[in-house]
Structure formats: structure tokens, C-alpha cells
Design a protein around this motif. Structure first.
Motif, PDB file in Angstrom:
ATOM      1  N   ASP A 142       7.388  -6.037  -8.384  1.00 17.71           N
ATOM      2  CA  ASP A 142       7.639  -5.139  -7.249  1.00 17.71           C
ATOM      3  C   ASP A 142       8.288  -3.841  -7.712  1.00 17.71           C
ATOM      4  O   ASP A 142       7.994  -2.757  -7.189  1.00 17.71           O
ATOM      5  CB  ASP A 142       8.526  -5.833  -6.204  1.00 17.71           C
ATOM      6  N   GLY A 164       4.421  -0.662  -2.088  1.00 20.81           N
ATOM      7  CA  GLY A 164       4.948  -1.983  -2.417  1.00 20.81           C
ATOM      8  C   GLY A 164       3.812  -2.964  -2.574  1.00 20.81           C
ATOM      9  O   GLY A 164       2.773  -2.834  -1.936  1.00 20.81           O
ATOM     10  N   VAL A 166       3.420  -6.139  -1.688  1.00 20.16           N
ATOM     11  CA  VAL A 166       3.064  -6.894  -0.483  1.00 20.16           C
ATOM     12  C   VAL A 166       2.927  -5.965   0.723  1.00 20.16           C
ATOM     13  O   VAL A 166       2.014  -6.097   1.526  1.00 20.16           O
ATOM     14  CB  VAL A 166       4.103  -8.001  -0.214  1.00 20.16           C
ATOM     15  N   GLN A 167       3.829  -4.967   0.825  1.00 20.72           N
ATOM     16  CA  GLN A 167       3.805  -4.096   2.005  1.00 20.72           C
ATOM     17  C   GLN A 167       2.502  -3.298   2.082  1.00 20.72           C
ATOM     18  O   GLN A 167       1.964  -3.085   3.165  1.00 20.72           O
ATOM     19  CB  GLN A 167       5.008  -3.144   2.000  1.00 20.72           C
ATOM     20  N   ALA A 170      -0.142  -5.475   3.559  1.00 18.79           N
ATOM     21  CA  ALA A 170       0.120  -5.691   4.984  1.00 18.79           C
ATOM     22  C   ALA A 170      -0.338  -4.482   5.795  1.00 18.79           C
ATOM     23  O   ALA A 170      -0.962  -4.629   6.859  1.00 18.79           O
ATOM     24  CB  ALA A 170       1.604  -5.957   5.208  1.00 18.79           C
ATOM     25  N   GLY A 475       2.336 -12.944   0.171  1.00 21.79           N
ATOM     26  CA  GLY A 475       3.764 -13.148   0.379  1.00 21.79           C
ATOM     27  C   GLY A 475       4.089 -14.625   0.497  1.00 21.79           C
ATOM     28  O   GLY A 475       3.235 -15.496   0.404  1.00 21.79           O
ATOM     29  N   THR A 479       9.362 -13.493   2.511  1.00 22.38           N
ATOM     30  CA  THR A 479       8.948 -12.084   2.462  1.00 22.38           C
ATOM     31  C   THR A 479       8.400 -11.536   3.781  1.00 22.38           C
ATOM     32  O   THR A 479       8.285 -10.330   3.936  1.00 22.38           O
ATOM     33  CB  THR A 479       7.867 -11.871   1.375  1.00 22.38           C
ATOM     34  N   TYR A 480       8.021 -12.405   4.734  1.00 19.20           N
ATOM     35  CA  TYR A 480       7.357 -11.918   5.942  1.00 19.20           C
ATOM     36  C   TYR A 480       8.228 -10.933   6.731  1.00 19.20           C
ATOM     37  O   TYR A 480       7.792  -9.838   7.074  1.00 19.20           O
ATOM     38  CB  TYR A 480       6.953 -13.085   6.854  1.00 19.20           C
ATOM     39  N   THR A 483       8.986  -7.577   4.871  1.00 21.68           N
ATOM     40  CA  THR A 483       7.767  -6.776   4.740  1.00 21.68           C
ATOM     41  C   THR A 483       7.502  -5.990   6.024  1.00 21.68           C
ATOM     42  O   THR A 483       7.222  -4.784   5.990  1.00 21.68           O
ATOM     43  CB  THR A 483       6.552  -7.682   4.420  1.00 21.68           C
ATOM     44  N   THR A 486      10.008  -3.214   6.509  1.00 23.11           N
ATOM     45  CA  THR A 486       9.777  -2.092   5.596  1.00 23.11           C
ATOM     46  C   THR A 486       8.653  -1.186   6.074  1.00 23.11           C
ATOM     47  O   THR A 486       8.797   0.045   6.098  1.00 23.11           O
ATOM     48  CB  THR A 486       9.449  -2.606   4.176  1.00 23.11           C
ATOM     49  N   THR A 526      -3.888  -9.763  -4.573  1.00 19.33           N
ATOM     50  CA  THR A 526      -2.477 -10.018  -4.265  1.00 19.33           C
ATOM     51  C   THR A 526      -2.224 -11.506  -4.068  1.00 19.33           C
ATOM     52  O   THR A 526      -1.196 -12.037  -4.506  1.00 19.33           O
ATOM     53  CB  THR A 526      -2.054  -9.230  -3.012  1.00 19.33           C
TER      54      THR A 526
END
Length: 694
Positions: A142, A164, A166-167, A170, A475, A479-480, A483, A486, A526
């Protein structure tokens, strides 16, 4: 000399201190004590990604106290949370305090109760370096993505942006859904809906046109619907077939992190962050009257559906005592976790199943009580007997055509006496039908054609986004919530009621990432990285090799992107509004400045008109008639106030409606909560009515 136990939070420390007694001193590390530096990458990519860990700024006094206490303690136990993050915190504490990594000084508590704490203390182990390395690998991944791509975005789009691992995925999922909605072309279709009753019965029931003996007939337009309506003018309606059956419905399993966040969103209106805050408090311990500090739920970051036999037995006893044996299933019910579940902890459940929400209500905050009630009911219901329904499906002949009617009645309520799961796309099921038999004649009371249009896929809500992230393997439980927080804070996504929609900025950044960093926003890539991190945790692969596998290709991608965009800067399109510039008549656009968003005339520099960006509600002030705007308090809480403030002091927490009062013609307001109502804010009027239940 006493024993030192180090946990993460003061609330947890207070609860555990009560169970361990005076021979132990319990201190809180307040989360991480060391981390990568904020001002630079802090990872030596040339030498196997060696991280540079520093004491976190502002924690000097706390670290000094931990070291002093540790020096005079006979034994040190590291009791941070039982997950990757907690294991890493314990490892950092071990490094900082100079402990031997081979010593069994790591203890974990799945629940903060007397038995849970005693069990944890009786089974110390050494720090699990596979867990630590999995966390290190995630943190470094990350950090590399954030520190390498973010400056690129600053140079090519605007300062302050970030990417990011994961972000970014998303945001892409939300952007892709918006594209689907924009491309969607609605198709017209019609239904023929009838209301009828059986002779000798007054209650009407509904039936819907199906087709004819050859099969289902789809009606695409009014002409087709009218043609069949004409043929049904003088038709007799007779029951041609009745199918009766018994349907059994099983309860939902107890919560895991993702399903808790989804259900709290649907049933309580909680955002994921709010849910996890209340859950953390319930896990760490709250003061309960007559009991002192006690943890009310098991660890809330989990993807396992496993339940301890002790908890199962306690819940079974409670169900038997409260509702009787008939509310217990014939065989104990076990739930199977997903194949990808880590199964490190139990499902989220009450630590004491016989401690019903009513018994602790007066000791909890509003959020804590609502969430505890949700967790407790879901858990108890999951171990109860199935609900049983009598279902009826009837075919009704009308000349050459067929209508269908269905209904159900409850034979045995089972687990639904306590709880039923919510769904994003709940379908209404028919109620009871009169007793229908083949050849029964029916009396038609109403028949009409109704126009419909196919609907685009809905925008994601927090609940459905979390579900999508989990299903796609993006994720993990922890992390949910961060994320979603963010991507909202970065203004890549915004709320539209409960829905999440991409901003113009989010759309631009996602397209740039697709063009130049395809892997970073690729769902499959991912998800594969998450699997690799799980394999690091399981000790199957080396964490440094995992980082090399990612970084070697990533570095080349970054160099290529720099070359391709050399001398290029991406312009973010202005978002046009309906606000008209009173100086020149153009439609104003939303700009972003040092102090946030504002309205500006697109005619700059000829026209330099600017305004504050306000959100209209459609309501009007009951005092002066000006617009009521959505505003935010200093603490960020939304409220509604008159646009003429400070000349007009009208403000309210209640939502303004576009609907006007039938008595005085002024705007109506909706009050939420226990005493929900729709009312007129005009003090001289007094009109109000109850809110209709959905």
C-alpha cells in the motif's frame, strides 16, 4: 514485581484489569507504536523492501512509560487484537522492548470476558511471524502504490490526490456501475393486474396475467395490452389449477464483519465506520450495571461462521427456556464458511447468549444498544428452528388466457419470532389467499393494464459495495470501512442519499488509472494479491518474493506512464449546475479552491462572479419564505437553515420536504426517530400527520 499486559486501547485495558487482578498491570499502546515515516517512502526497494520503522510522533511519553514498566515487570504479555494488525503491533512492541521472539509472550482474546481472558492467559504462544509478514507485505504494498502513484497524479492532474491499492479498485467498481446506468436504455413492458374475489368471500386478492396454454406472453406496449384487455371484456374467471405446498425457510447465519456492516446499513442506517466503532466498544468492554466492565461481543473482524460449542449450548438453553423445545431445530445447525475464509476467530456473537438486549439497554449508548440487539438477535435466531409456510399457487383461466395468483400463510413462525434478515432487493410475497379449489368461479372486481419500464442496475450503497468487494475478493474484513471512508474523503465518490456515486474527479482518475496502471484497478489482479497475502499468512509463500513479483512489473509500468504523459496534464471537467449567474446569465460551474468547493461563472475572466456552494432542499423557510439549505455544523453534523442567515435565524435538524402544507401552503418537514412525523413548521398552523410505514 508484577506482570505487565499490553493491549491496544484503554477501554480494553480497564476490562481486562478487572479479570486479572492486582498481580497484573494492564497498559494500552493506543494502537501502533511504530510505523513507516510519513514524509518519505521508508522502504528500501533496492534491498528486498527493507522497511524503516520509526516511533510514531507524539507517542514518546507513552513509549517511555511502557519501557519503564516493562523493565520492572517479571513477565510481559502482549495482548493486542487477534488479527494480522494486532500481531504486527505485538511484534513492534516486542522489538521496542527487546523481548525474545521465541518466548511465549503473545496472548489473544476472542472475547473480553472472565473465561475468555483466563483462557487466553493460559495459552501464551510466541509471536506468529507469518501473520506479521503478511501485515508487513500489505503495508509495504500500500505504501509503494500510494507513494509512487500519488506524486504522478499530483503532476498530471492536481495536488492532494492519492491512489490506493484497494481504494482505487473500489472507486472503479462504482465508476463502472455508473457507466452501466448511463448506457442503459429502458424498455417498455406492460402487466395486466386483476383484483378478484371468491364467491362467498369479501376479501379481494391479486392475480397477474401470465399468458395462454402455449406459455408466457410478454406485453411490450399499450396496443398489445389493450388487445388482450378487449378479449377479456366478457371472460369468466375460473380456477383451473391449484398447487399447495409447504415451504421451509432457514435462518441466516450469525454475522461476519461484512454481513454485520451490510445489515447495520440496511436496518439501522449506519455507515460502516459507525458500525465498527460501536462494535469495537462492545468487544473491548462497557460498564454494565451489576456486572462492571465486560465485553459483550466476540471479536468483530472475522470471516468465519464457526461457533463454539459452549456458546451453542448456552443459546440452545436460552431458546428452550424462552420459547420451548419446538423452537429448536431437529439437529444442531452448523454453518459453512467461505472457502477463502481465514477461520481465525468465531463468528460475531454475544459473549453471554442469555444476556438479552433489554437487560443491558440502560448501560449502553444508543448505537451500542442498537448494534448489540442486532448481533444478539441474529445469533440466537441462527440456532432456532426453520419457519414453515403453507404456499398456494393458483392458475386462473379467463377465456383462452391464464392469470396466476400466489399466497402464503405462516404454519410455524420458527426463528422469525425473533429476527428476519433484510435484503437489498426484497420481493413482496403475497398474503393469504381464500381457500381455492379447481373449478371455483371467481368474481372480477378490477382489471387494468399498467405500463412499466425496465430499470438500470442500482447505484451501490455501502451495504451492496461491501458485498461486492467481499464477493470479488477485494480487501479483507478490516479494510471495508476504512476504504469507504477514504474514497469519500478524497472526493472520488459522494453520497446521494444512501447511494454512492462517482464524482467528476473520481471518473477522471479512474480513467487515467485504467489507461496507465491497468493492474492497480483490475479486480482480478487485486483479488490475486489478496490471495497471495493470505498465503504469506499461512506460511506457504515468502513475503519478500510476493513484493518482488508485484514491484518489478509495477516499476516498469510507472516509467512507461511517465514517458507517455510527458508534458501532458489532465484537465478535470467543470461540473455544471442549474444555478444561473445573475451577472451574465451563464450556468455556473463547481470549482475547487484552497477552502473547498465553490460556484464560479464559466465566463471568467470576462465575468468573475463567484458564490458559496449550497445544497438546496426544495423546502422554504416558514419565517421569511427564503430557501432552506443543507448545512453542516462545526462538528460536521448536517442540519437545515435559512439562506438568509444571520438575518433569519430559522434552523432545524428535521428534513424539509418539497411537499407543502394542505392548511397554510408552507413547506412540510419530516421528523425522524421514535416520534417520527410530518409536520408544518409554521407555529400558527399546527398541521401534522404520522409517517406512513413502507
Amino acid at each position: 514485581m508484577s506482570n505487565l499486559v499490553i493491549v491496544e486501547s484503554p477501554a480494553k485495558a480497564k476490562t481486562i484489569q478487572k479479570y486479572l487482578g492486582s498481580d497484573y498491570e494492564v497498559l494500552a499502546s493506543m494502537g501502533h507504536v511504530r510505523d513507516l515515516p510519513k514524509s518519505k517512502l521508508g522502504v528500501d526497494v533496492e534491498h528486498d523492501f527493507q522497511p524503516q520503522y520509526l516511533d510514531i510522533k507524539g507517542k514518546g511519553d507513552l513509549i517511555k512509560k511502557l519501557k519503564q514498566t516493562a523493565a520492572k515487570s517479571s513477565h510481559i504479555y502482549l495482548a493486542t487484537d487477534p488479527d494480522r494488525e494486532g500481531e504486527a503491533i505485538s511484534w513492534h512492541l516486542s522489538q521496542m522492548l527487546g523481548l525474545n521472539e521465541e518466548d511465549p509472550n503473545r496472548v489473544t482474546f476472542n472475547e473480553i470476558t472472565k473465561s475468555g481472558v483466563q483462557s487466553g492467559m493460559e495459552h501464551p504462544r510466541k509471536i506468529d511471524l507469518d501473520l506479521v509478514n503478511a501485515q508487513q507485505a500489505r503495508r509495504i504494498l500500500d505504501r509503494i502504490v500510494g507513494y509512487k502513484i500519488s506524486p504522478f497524479l499530483w503532476r498530471k492532474v492536481r495536488r492532494g490526490l492519492s491512489a490506493g491499492r484497494v481504494q482505487s479498485v473500489a472507486v472503479r467498481i462504482i465508476v463502472d456501475r455508473e457507466k452501466e446506468i448511463e448506457k442503459f436504455k429502458p424498455e417498455e413492458y406492460w402487466t395486466l393486474d386483476a383484483k378478484m374475489r371468491k364467491k362467498g368471500y369479501q376479501k379481494q386478492f391479486g392475480a397477474t396475467f401470465y399468458g395462454d396454454q402455449k406459455g408466457k406472453i410478454k406485453l411490450h406496449n399499450k396496443e398489445e395490452a389493450d388487445a388482450i384487455l378487449a378479449k377479456l371484456q366478457d371472460a369468466e374467471y375460473i380456477v383451473s389449477n391449484v398447487k399447495k405446498s409447504i415451504r421451509r425457510k432457514s435462518p441466516a447465519p450469525p454475522f461476519i464483519t461484512s454481513t454485520l456492516q451490510q445489515e447495520a446499513s440496511r436496518k439501522l442506517g449506519f455507515q460502516a465506520r459507525r458500525t465498527m466503532k460501536a462494535a469495537q466498544e462492545l468487544y473491548e468492554g462497557v460498564e454494565v450495571a451489576g456486572m462492571g466492565a465486560v465485553g459483550l461481543i466476540t471479536y468483530m473482524r472475522t470471516d468465519s461462521l464457526r461457533i463454539s460449542e459452549e456458546a451453542r449450548a448456552a443459546a440452545t438453553g436460552y431458546i428452550r427456556d424462552t420459547w420451548g423445545d419446538k423452537y429448536l431445530p431437529e439437529k444442531p445447525r452448523y454453518f459453512k464458511s467461505r472457502a477463502s475464509a481465514q477461520d481465525a476467530h468465531e463468528a460475531i456473537r454475544p459473549t453471554m447468549p442469555d444476556l438479552s438486549p433489554d437487560k443491558v439497554k440502560d448501560s449502553l449508548t444508543g448505537d451500542q444498544y442498537k448494534l448489540y440487539k442486532l448481533i444478539w438477535e441474529r445469533f440466537i435466531a441462527s440456532l432456532m428452528a426453520n419457519a414453515v409456510y403453507d404456499t398456494v399457487q393458483a392458475d386462473i383461466a379467463a377465456g383462452e388466457y391464464i392469470f396466476k395468483a400466489s399466497g402464503r400463510t405462516v404454519r410455524f413462525d420458527g426463528y422469525t419470532v425473533l429476527y428476519e434478515e433484510s435484503k437489498d432487493d426484497e420481493e413482496k410475497e403475497g398474503g393469504a389467499l381464500p381457500p381455492l379449489e379447481k373449478d371455483d368461479p371467481l368474481i372480477l372486481k378490477e382489471l387494468k393494464g399498467n405500463q412499466h419500464f425496465t430499470q438500470p442496475p442500482p447505484r451501490y450503497t455501502e451495504a451492496s459495495l461491501i458485498k461486492a468487494l467481499e464477493e470479488k475478493g477485494i480487501g479483507r474484513p478490516s479494510t471495508y470501512a476504512p476504504t469507504i471512508t477514504t474514497i469519500l474523503a478524497r472526493e472520488y465518490v459522494e453520497r446521494d442519499g444512501k447511494a454512492l456515486k462517482p464524482t467528476v474527479l473520481g471518473d477522471v482518475i479512474t480513467q487515467l488509472m485504467k489507461d496507465h496502471f491497468k493492474d492497480i484497478v483490475d479486480v482480478g489482479f487485486t483479488a490475486h494479491m489478496e490471495d497471495d497475502l493470505d498465503n504469506v499468512e499461512a506460511g506457504k509463500i515468502n513475503w519478500v518474493d510476493t513484493l518482488h513479483q508485484f514491484y518489478d512489473g509495477f516499476e516498469q509500468t510507472l516509467e512507461k506512464a511517465e514517458k507517455e504523459m510527458d508534458g501532458t496534464r489532465v484537465k478535470i471537467p467543470d461540473e455544471e449546475t442549474d444555478e444561473v449567474c445573475e451577472l451574465c446569465g451563464r450556468k455556473m460551474v463547481i470549482k475547487v479552491g484552497r477552502f473547498g468547493k465553490f460556484l464560479a461563472c464559466p465566463g471568467y475572466p470576462e465575468c468573475k462572479n463567484t458564490k458559496k456552494l449550497v445544497k438546496e432542499t426544495g423546502g422554504f423557510c416558514p419565517k421569511c419564505g427564503a430557501r432552506v439549505l443543507l448545512k453542516k455544523s462545526k462538528k460536521g453534523r448536517p442540519y437545515y437553515g435559512c439562506e438568509n442567515n444571520p438575518r433569519c435565524d430559522f434552523m432545524t435538524w428535521d428534513e424539509p420536504l418539497k411537499e407543502t402544507c394542505p392548511k397554510c401552503g408552507k413547506s412540510l418537514f419530516r421528523k425522524k426517530g421514535k416520534n417520527a412525523k410530518i409536520y408544518c413548521a409554521n407555529e400558527e398552523c399546527g398541521y401534522e400527520r404520522a409517517v406512513e410505514k413502507k
